[in-house]
Design a protein around this motif. Structure first.
Motif, PDB file in Angstrom:
ATOM      1  N   SER A 173     -26.688 -83.945  15.350  1.00  0.00           N
ATOM      2  CA  SER A 173     -26.515 -84.844  16.503  1.00  0.00           C
ATOM      3  C   SER A 173     -26.119 -83.879  18.314  1.00  0.00           C
ATOM      4  O   SER A 173     -26.376 -84.199  19.156  1.00  0.00           O
ATOM      5  CB  SER A 173     -25.391 -85.512  16.167  1.00  0.00           C
ATOM      6  OG  SER A 173     -24.905 -86.936  17.281  1.00  0.00           O
ATOM      7  N   ASN A 174     -25.100 -82.941  18.139  1.00  0.00           N
ATOM      8  CA  ASN A 174     -24.381 -82.366  19.520  1.00  0.00           C
ATOM      9  C   ASN A 174     -25.006 -81.726  19.185  1.00  0.00           C
ATOM     10  O   ASN A 174     -26.081 -81.722  20.934  1.00  0.00           O
ATOM     11  CB  ASN A 174     -22.988 -81.648  18.768  1.00  0.00           C
ATOM     12  CG  ASN A 174     -22.439 -82.686  18.495  1.00  0.00           C
ATOM     13  OD1 ASN A 174     -21.596 -83.325  18.944  1.00  0.00           O
ATOM     14  ND2 ASN A 174     -20.556 -81.520  17.003  1.00  0.00           N
ATOM     15  N   LEU A 175     -26.384 -80.985  18.687  1.00  0.00           N
ATOM     16  CA  LEU A 175     -27.689 -80.051  19.000  1.00  0.00           C
ATOM     17  C   LEU A 175     -27.989 -80.682  20.184  1.00  0.00           C
ATOM     18  O   LEU A 175     -29.006 -80.749  21.420  1.00  0.00           O
ATOM     19  CB  LEU A 175     -27.999 -79.376  18.014  1.00  0.00           C
ATOM     20  CG  LEU A 175     -27.505 -77.926  17.804  1.00  0.00           C
ATOM     21  CD1 LEU A 175     -28.283 -78.137  16.531  1.00  0.00           C
ATOM     22  CD2 LEU A 175     -27.031 -77.020  18.776  1.00  0.00           C
ATOM     23  N   SER A 176     -28.524 -82.597  19.643  1.00  0.00           N
ATOM     24  CA  SER A 176     -29.713 -83.115  20.425  1.00  0.00           C
ATOM     25  C   SER A 176     -29.162 -83.803  21.771  1.00  0.00           C
ATOM     26  O   SER A 176     -29.441 -83.793  22.700  1.00  0.00           O
ATOM     27  CB  SER A 176     -29.440 -84.598  19.464  1.00  0.00           C
ATOM     28  OG  SER A 176     -30.716 -83.900  18.020  1.00  0.00           O
ATOM     29  N   ILE A 177     -27.653 -84.384  21.620  1.00  0.00           N
ATOM     30  CA  ILE A 177     -27.497 -84.445  23.326  1.00  0.00           C
ATOM     31  C   ILE A 177     -27.151 -83.393  23.947  1.00  0.00           C
ATOM     32  O   ILE A 177     -27.011 -82.786  25.232  1.00  0.00           O
ATOM     33  CB  ILE A 177     -25.683 -85.086  22.842  1.00  0.00           C
ATOM     34  CG1 ILE A 177     -25.866 -86.180  21.938  1.00  0.00           C
ATOM     35  CG2 ILE A 177     -24.450 -84.919  24.031  1.00  0.00           C
ATOM     36  CD1 ILE A 177     -23.987 -86.283  21.280  1.00  0.00           C
ATOM     37  N   GLN A 178     -26.684 -82.210  23.466  1.00  0.00           N
ATOM     38  CA  GLN A 178     -26.691 -81.165  24.086  1.00  0.00           C
ATOM     39  C   GLN A 178     -28.383 -80.089  25.077  1.00  0.00           C
ATOM     40  O   GLN A 178     -28.573 -80.058  26.070  1.00  0.00           O
ATOM     41  CB  GLN A 178     -26.757 -79.797  23.282  1.00  0.00           C
ATOM     42  CG  GLN A 178     -26.123 -78.038  24.007  1.00  0.00           C
ATOM     43  CD  GLN A 178     -25.331 -76.718  23.716  1.00  0.00           C
ATOM     44  OE1 GLN A 178     -25.110 -77.195  22.447  1.00  0.00           O
ATOM     45  NE2 GLN A 178     -25.482 -75.667  23.862  1.00  0.00           N
ATOM     46  N   PHE A 179     -29.433 -80.398  23.925  1.00  0.00           N
ATOM     47  CA  PHE A 179     -30.292 -80.419  24.328  1.00  0.00           C
ATOM     48  C   PHE A 179     -30.641 -81.405  25.813  1.00  0.00           C
ATOM     49  O   PHE A 179     -30.885 -80.536  27.135  1.00  0.00           O
ATOM     50  CB  PHE A 179     -31.490 -80.594  23.823  1.00  0.00           C
ATOM     51  CG  PHE A 179     -32.707 -80.120  24.115  1.00  0.00           C
ATOM     52  CD1 PHE A 179     -33.238 -78.758  23.595  1.00  0.00           C
ATOM     53  CD2 PHE A 179     -33.719 -81.153  24.952  1.00  0.00           C
ATOM     54  CE1 PHE A 179     -35.066 -78.372  23.218  1.00  0.00           C
ATOM     55  CE2 PHE A 179     -35.190 -80.025  24.605  1.00  0.00           C
ATOM     56  CZ  PHE A 179     -36.028 -79.576  24.286  1.00  0.00           C
ATOM     57  N   SER A 180     -30.679 -82.766  25.490  1.00  0.00           N
ATOM     58  CA  SER A 180     -31.109 -83.869  26.611  1.00  0.00           C
ATOM     59  C   SER A 180     -30.005 -83.220  27.647  1.00  0.00           C
ATOM     60  O   SER A 180     -30.546 -83.530  28.467  1.00  0.00           O
ATOM     61  CB  SER A 180     -30.936 -85.113  25.617  1.00  0.00           C
ATOM     62  OG  SER A 180     -31.972 -85.133  24.693  1.00  0.00           O
ATOM     63  N   GLN A 181     -29.206 -82.913  27.593  1.00  0.00           N
ATOM     64  CA  GLN A 181     -28.103 -83.087  28.900  1.00  0.00           C
ATOM     65  C   GLN A 181     -28.139 -81.950  29.368  1.00  0.00           C
ATOM     66  O   GLN A 181     -28.715 -81.525  30.276  1.00  0.00           O
ATOM     67  CB  GLN A 181     -26.868 -82.477  28.417  1.00  0.00           C
ATOM     68  CG  GLN A 181     -25.433 -83.177  29.095  1.00  0.00           C
ATOM     69  CD  GLN A 181     -24.123 -83.144  28.479  1.00  0.00           C
ATOM     70  OE1 GLN A 181     -23.954 -82.783  27.800  1.00  0.00           O
ATOM     71  NE2 GLN A 181     -23.123 -83.873  29.924  1.00  0.00           N
ATOM     72  N   ARG A 182     -28.745 -80.857  29.019  1.00  0.00           N
ATOM     73  CA  ARG A 182     -29.441 -79.355  29.675  1.00  0.00           C
ATOM     74  C   ARG A 182     -30.229 -79.870  30.630  1.00  0.00           C
ATOM     75  O   ARG A 182     -30.680 -78.979  31.763  1.00  0.00           O
ATOM     76  CB  ARG A 182     -29.711 -78.521  28.960  1.00  0.00           C
ATOM     77  CG  ARG A 182     -28.097 -77.612  28.314  1.00  0.00           C
ATOM     78  CD  ARG A 182     -28.277 -76.971  27.985  1.00  0.00           C
ATOM     79  NE  ARG A 182     -26.956 -75.349  26.995  1.00  0.00           N
ATOM     80  CZ  ARG A 182     -27.284 -75.203  26.298  1.00  0.00           C
ATOM     81  NH1 ARG A 182     -28.493 -74.797  25.794  1.00  0.00           N
ATOM     82  NH2 ARG A 182     -27.041 -73.990  25.732  1.00  0.00           N
ATOM     83  N   LEU A 183     -31.425 -79.767  29.771  1.00  0.00           N
ATOM     84  CA  LEU A 183     -32.452 -81.015  30.462  1.00  0.00           C
ATOM     85  C   LEU A 183     -32.727 -81.713  31.549  1.00  0.00           C
ATOM     86  O   LEU A 183     -33.461 -82.011  32.539  1.00  0.00           O
ATOM     87  CB  LEU A 183     -33.833 -81.878  29.222  1.00  0.00           C
ATOM     88  CG  LEU A 183     -34.868 -81.563  29.896  1.00  0.00           C
ATOM     89  CD1 LEU A 183     -35.228 -80.979  30.815  1.00  0.00           C
ATOM     90  CD2 LEU A 183     -35.612 -82.204  28.603  1.00  0.00           C
ATOM     91  N   GLY A 184     -31.639 -83.377  31.131  1.00  0.00           N
ATOM     92  CA  GLY A 184     -30.993 -84.175  32.454  1.00  0.00           C
ATOM     93  C   GLY A 184     -30.690 -83.346  33.729  1.00  0.00           C
ATOM     94  O   GLY A 184     -30.472 -83.746  35.081  1.00  0.00           O
ATOM     95  N   GLU A 185     -30.082 -82.373  33.700  1.00  0.00           N
ATOM     96  CA  GLU A 185     -28.563 -81.329  34.481  1.00  0.00           C
ATOM     97  C   GLU A 185     -29.201 -80.312  35.374  1.00  0.00           C
ATOM     98  O   GLU A 185     -29.062 -79.786  36.068  1.00  0.00           O
ATOM     99  CB  GLU A 185     -27.186 -80.899  34.277  1.00  0.00           C
ATOM    100  CG  GLU A 185     -26.562 -82.261  33.249  1.00  0.00           C
ATOM    101  CD  GLU A 185     -25.958 -83.203  34.457  1.00  0.00           C
ATOM    102  OE1 GLU A 185     -26.048 -82.480  35.015  1.00  0.00           O
ATOM    103  OE2 GLU A 185     -25.602 -84.308  33.727  1.00  0.00           O
ATOM    104  N   ASP A 186     -30.294 -80.254  35.039  1.00  0.00           N
ATOM    105  CA  ASP A 186     -31.399 -79.186  35.714  1.00  0.00           C
ATOM    106  C   ASP A 186     -32.006 -79.551  37.056  1.00  0.00           C
ATOM    107  O   ASP A 186     -32.351 -80.607  37.453  1.00  0.00           O
ATOM    108  CB  ASP A 186     -33.059 -79.309  34.550  1.00  0.00           C
ATOM    109  CG  ASP A 186     -33.777 -77.892  35.798  1.00  0.00           C
ATOM    110  OD1 ASP A 186     -33.063 -76.950  35.496  1.00  0.00           O
ATOM    111  OD2 ASP A 186     -35.307 -78.573  35.878  1.00  0.00           O
ATOM    112  N   THR A 187     -31.424 -78.455  38.004  1.00  0.00           N
ATOM    113  CA  THR A 187     -32.013 -79.108  39.131  1.00  0.00           C
ATOM    114  C   THR A 187     -33.216 -77.585  39.600  1.00  0.00           C
ATOM    115  O   THR A 187     -32.943 -77.803  40.930  1.00  0.00           O
ATOM    116  CB  THR A 187     -30.660 -78.861  39.878  1.00  0.00           C
ATOM    117  OG1 THR A 187     -29.951 -77.840  40.161  1.00  0.00           O
ATOM    118  CG2 THR A 187     -29.888 -79.971  39.968  1.00  0.00           C
ATOM    119  N   GLY A 188     -33.532 -77.405  38.685  1.00  0.00           N
ATOM    120  CA  GLY A 188     -33.972 -75.931  39.382  1.00  0.00           C
ATOM    121  C   GLY A 188     -35.675 -76.502  40.271  1.00  0.00           C
ATOM    122  O   GLY A 188     -36.390 -78.012  40.548  1.00  0.00           O
TER     123      GLY A 188
END
Length: 694
Positions: free
Chosen positions: A155-170
Motif C-alpha cells: 500500500s505504501n509503495l503504491s502511494i509513493q509511486f503515484s506521489q512521485r509521478l504526480g509531483e514530477d515537474t520535468g
C-alpha cells in the motif's frame, strides 16, 4: 421541471492540513470502535453486523474521499502532503481491518446461518465473507502477520509511486527552431527562459504539452529528445514497481495462488490467466498483418521527411515517430485537420451539447444552476425525465494550472453531494457528479485554458475522451443499489470501461456531430463534407493502436504471472515487448517507461487487458442495440435500466444477457477492428522467448 431536493449537505473544501489528519484519525477510530462492537456480539445477524459495517464504510468513504483528494489537486504542498499521509493512514488501517479474525468469525457465523435475505443483501453477505477469506484469514497466525506486513508495504509503495509521478515537474527546454511545426497556441502557453541570448521553451511531460509536441514537431531529433525524456521520468519508480511485483507474488503464494494474476483474475469476468493470454495473443496474431500494412503507409511520409532533412532513416518507424506520421496521414489522405476541427468544438458549448445527447439517450433532464458565489463554470442537477425524480448533480469546473502537479485522468469519490468552492488544480475540465447516498464521481479532461479572445477548443479526440469520461459519471449517477459496495462503478474492472467505450460511438455519428459542432466565431456546424472525412478516418491505424494496447496488457500479465523465484528485469521486458508487439522500433534507446506506467500501481495490476476485454462487450452492445438508431430513447432507457442501474449488485453476465437477449459474443468487435476471425495459438511462444530475468 422540478426534482426532489438533494438529501444531504455538501462537503466543504476549507480544511487545514491539520484538520485533514484529525478527520482521518476520527474515521479510523470510529470504524475500529464499530468493529470492536461487532466482534463482541453474542448473536450476530446480518443487520447488526454486516449491514451496519457496510453503512459505516459508506459514510466513512464520504469523508475520506475528500481528504485523500487534496494530494491530487491542491496548490498547497502542505495540503498535498497531509492528504498523502491521510491516504497512507487509511490504507494501513484498511489492511488491519481486513484481517480482523474476530470480526470475520462473526461475519462467517452469519454466513453459515444462510439467512433469508433479498438478493442484494445476500450478495453483500457472500462478498463480505469472501473478502475476509481472500484477505488471508484462513492462514495461521504467523502467516497472517507476514501477510499483513506485506500488504502495508505494498500500500505504501503504491502511494509513493503515484506521489512521485504526480509531483514530477520535468520537461525539456528547446528553441523555437527545434519546435518547428508546433501550433502557436501550444507554443505560446509554454514557460520560457533566456539562456546565452536565446529564448528556450519548456515542453513539460504533461499531456497538454507532450502530446501536441509529439504530434506536430517536424524534426525527428526533437521528437526523439522529448520521447526519451518523457519515458525516462521518475526512474526511482522502477525499484518501487520491482518491489511491488515481488510482494504481490509473495502474497499470492501465501494465499495459495500460483501467481498474483491468478489471485486478481478470480474476481474478474475473465476468471483466469489462460483466457487473458489467449485474448491478447489471438488479437495480436489477427492484427499484426494489419499493423504491418499501416506501418508501410506511414513510412511513405517519413521517406519524404528524409528527403527534406527532417528525418534520417526512411525505412524504420521509431517509437517517437508514430504520433507525428499518424497525424500527417490523417491530414494528407483524409483531409482531417485536428486544429481546424477543434474550432467547431468550444469546450463550454460542447459540454452542454453532450449533456443534451445524454438527456435523449437515457431519458434524463439536466437543469443548469447559476450561483455566482461558487467558482465554477457550470452546475447542473439532473433526474429521471419520466418519473420526475432527482437523481443527482454535477459540477463542471475549469481549473487553473498548477505547475507542480500532474492530475490523474480519473478519480472516483465516496458517497456525497458535492456543492461548494473548487480547489485550484491543473488546467483541466473537471466533472463532478453526485447523487444521494451514492458515489461522488470526478473526471478530468486535459485541455488548454480559455482566454478572452479564444475559448478552449477541443480536438475531436478530446471530444471522444469527454464522452468516455462523462460516461463513467453517467454510469455512477443513474445506478440504484441498496449498498455502496455495488453502486455504479463497483463492477469488475474488465467490464468497467465498456459503458464509456460504447458512448464513444456517438462521437462518430454524422447527425450527432452536426448537432454538437458549433464554430466558436461563426456559429456554424461542421460541413457535411468534413464530417464524412472525419467519420471515414475512425479506424485509421486501428491495427497499430490496438497492438499498442496489447503490448501494455502483455507487459502487465508478464510481470504479474511469475510463479517461481525469478525477478523480472522490467525495463528490458518493457522495451522488448513494445518493439515486438507494437511493431515500432526502439532505435537502440532503452527507457524505463514502466516507471510512469501508473496503471501498474493504481489498481490495474493484472487488469490492463480489461480495456480490450470490455471493448468486446461495448461493441456488442452498440452494434446489437444502438447502431441502427443511436438516439433511440426506448433502447437507451432499457440499457440504462438493465446495465447501468444494477451496478455490481448482480452478475454482469446476467445483466448483459438480459439486455442483449443472448450470450455476448465478439462478432461486432471483430467487425469494428476489420478482422474476420480470431485465430488461435499462432503467436504462442513469441513473447515467452524473451529473457526477463536478472
Amino acid at each position: 421541471m422540478a426534482f426532489d431536493a438533494p438529501p444531504q449537505a455538501a462537503p466543504q473544501w476549507n480544511l487545514s492540513p491539520e484538520e485533514i489528519i484529525t478527520k482521518t484519525k476520527e474515521i479510523i477510530e470510529k470504524t475500529r470502535s464499530l468493529e470492536d462492537k461487532v466482534a463482541a456480539l453474542e448473536n450476530p445477524t446480518f443487520e447488526n453486523a454486516i449491514a451496519i459495517m457496510a453503512q459505516n464504510d459508506q459514510s466513512g468513504e464520504r469523508i475520506a474521499s475528500v481528504l485523500v483528494f487534496y494530494q491530487n489537486v491542491s496548490i498547497s504542498k502542505e495540503h498535498r502532503d497531509a492528504s498523502a499521509e491521510s491516504d497512507r493512514l487509511l490504507s494501513e488501517f484498511s489492511v488491519e481491518s481486513s484481517m480482523r479474525e474476530d470480526v470475520f468469525k462473526k461475519v462467517h457465523q452469519v454466513y453459515e446461518l444462510k439467512p433469508q435475505l433479498e438478493p442484494e443483501s445476500t450478495r453483500l453477505l457472500e462478498k463480505t465473507d469472501l473478502d475476509y477469506r481472500r484477505a488471508g484469514l484462513g492462514l495461521n497466525k504467523e502467516d497472517q502477520e507476514k501477510l499483513k506486513s506485506l500488504k502495508v508495504r505494498l500500500s505504501n509503495l503504491s502511494i509513493q509511486f503515484s506521489q512521485r509521478l504526480g509531483e514530477d515537474t520535468g520537461g525539456v527546454f528547446l528553441t523555437k527552431e527545434q519546435l518547428v511545426g508546433l501550433p502557436d497556441d501550444v507554443l505560446n502557453n509554454l514557460a520560457t527562459k533566456e539562456e546565452d541570448g536565446k529564448t528556450l521553451y519548456k515542453v513539460t511531460f504533461k499531456y497538454t504539452d507532450i502530446i501536441p509536441a509529439m504530434s506536430y514537431c517536424k524534426l525527428e531529433e526533437t521528437r526523439k529528445c522529448l520521447f526519451t525524456g518523457n519515458y525516462s521520468k521518475v526512474p526511482e519508480n522502477v525499484n518501487v514497481l520491482h518491489e511491488a511485483i515481488i510482494i504481490r507474488r509473495d502474497i499470492a503464494k501465501l494465499l495459495g495462488y500460483k501467481t498474483w494474476a491468478d489471485f486478481v483474475l478470480e474476481e474478474k469476468m475473465a476468471k483466469n490467466t489462460t483466457t487473458v493470454i489467449n485474448l491478447l495473443d489471438d488479437l495480436r496474431d489477427a492484427l499484426t498483418p494489419t499493423g504491418t500494412k499501416e506501418m508501410a503507409r506511414l513510412l511513405k511520409f517519413k521517406k519524404e521527411d528524409v528527403k527534406n532533412g527532417n528525418a534520417k532513416d526512411g525505412d524504420v518507424l521509431y517509437v517517437w515517430d508514430y504520433q507525428y506520421y499518424d497525424r500527417l496521414l490523417l491530414e494528407s489522405e483524409y483531409q482531417v485537420d485536428q486544429q481546424l476541427i477543434a474550432e467547431y468544438f468550444p469546450m463550454g458549448r460542447t459540454v452542454v451539447g453532450m449533456l443534451r445527447v445524454f438527456e435523449t439517450i437515457f431519458s434524463l433532464k439536466f437543469i443548469e444552476i447559476t450561483d455566482s458565489s461558487r467558482s465554477i463554470a457550470n452546475n447542473f442537477l439532473f433526474g429521471d425525465q419520466t418519473l420526475r425524480i432527482f437523481l443527482g448533480g454535477c459540477i463542471l469546473i475549469f481549473f487553473r494550472e498548477m505547475e507542480n502537479t500532474n492530475t490523474p485522468q480519473t478519480l472516483i469519490w465516496g458517497p456525497d453531494i458535492l456543492i461548494g468552492t473548487a480547489i485550484e488544480c491543473t488546467h483541466v475540465l473537471r466533472l463532478f457528479v453526485t447523487s444521494p447516498n451514492r458515489k461522488l464521481f470526478s473526471e478530468a479532461v486535459n485541455n488548454l485554458i480559455s482566454t478572452p479572445e479564444k475559448p478552449s477548443l477541443l480536438k475531436h479526440q478530446e471530444v471522444v475522451t469527454l464522452f468516455h469520461e462523462t460516461g463513467h459519471a453517467i454510469h455512477d449517477i443513474v445506478s440504484v443499489t441498496k449498498y455502496g459496495r455495488f453502486h455504479g462503478l463497483e463492477v469488475p474492472h474488465d467490464f468497467i470501461e465498456a459503458p464509456s467505450q460504447m458512448l464513444e460511438n456517438w462521437c462518430w455519428n454524422k447527425k450527432v456531430l452536426q448537432e454538437l459542432s458549433h464554430h466558436y466565431e461563426r456559429g456554424e456546424p461542421l460541413k457535411e463534407e468534413l464530417i464524412d472525412k472525419l467519420v471515414a478516418s475512425k479506424n485509421v491505424d486501428i491495427g497499430l493502436s490496438t497492438l499498442r494496447q496489447i503490448f501494455y496488457g502483455m507487459f502487465d500479465m508478464k510481470i504479474h504471472n511469475l510463479s517461481g523465484d525469478e525477478v523480472a528485469d522490467t525495463t528490458k521486458l518493457y522495451n522488448t515487448l513494445r518493439q515486438q508487439i507494437s511493431l515500432v522500433e526502439n532505435g537502440n534507446v532503452s527507457t524505463p517507461g514502466e516507471a510512469s506506467f501508473g496503471h501498474m500501481m493504481g489498481g490495474y495490476d493484472a487488469g490492463y487487458y480489461g480495456y480490450l476485454y470490455s471493448q468486446r462487450i461495448s461493441a456488442d452492445m452498440f452494434y446489437t442495440k444502438f447502431k441502427a438508431d443511436p438516439m433511440n430513447t426506448i433502447v437507451g432507457t432499457e440499457y440504462r435500466d438493465k446495465i447501468l442501474v444494477p451496478g455490481g449488485s448482480r452478475e454482469i453476465i446476467d445483466n448483459l444477457k438480459s439486455f442483449l437477449g443472448r450470450e455476448p459474443n465478439d462478432t461486432a468487435f471483430r467487425e469494428d477492428l476489420g478482422i474476420s476471425q480470431m485465430t488461435e495459438g499462432t503467436c504462442e511462444g513469441k513473447t515467452e522467448a524473451i529473457e526477463i530475468l536478472d
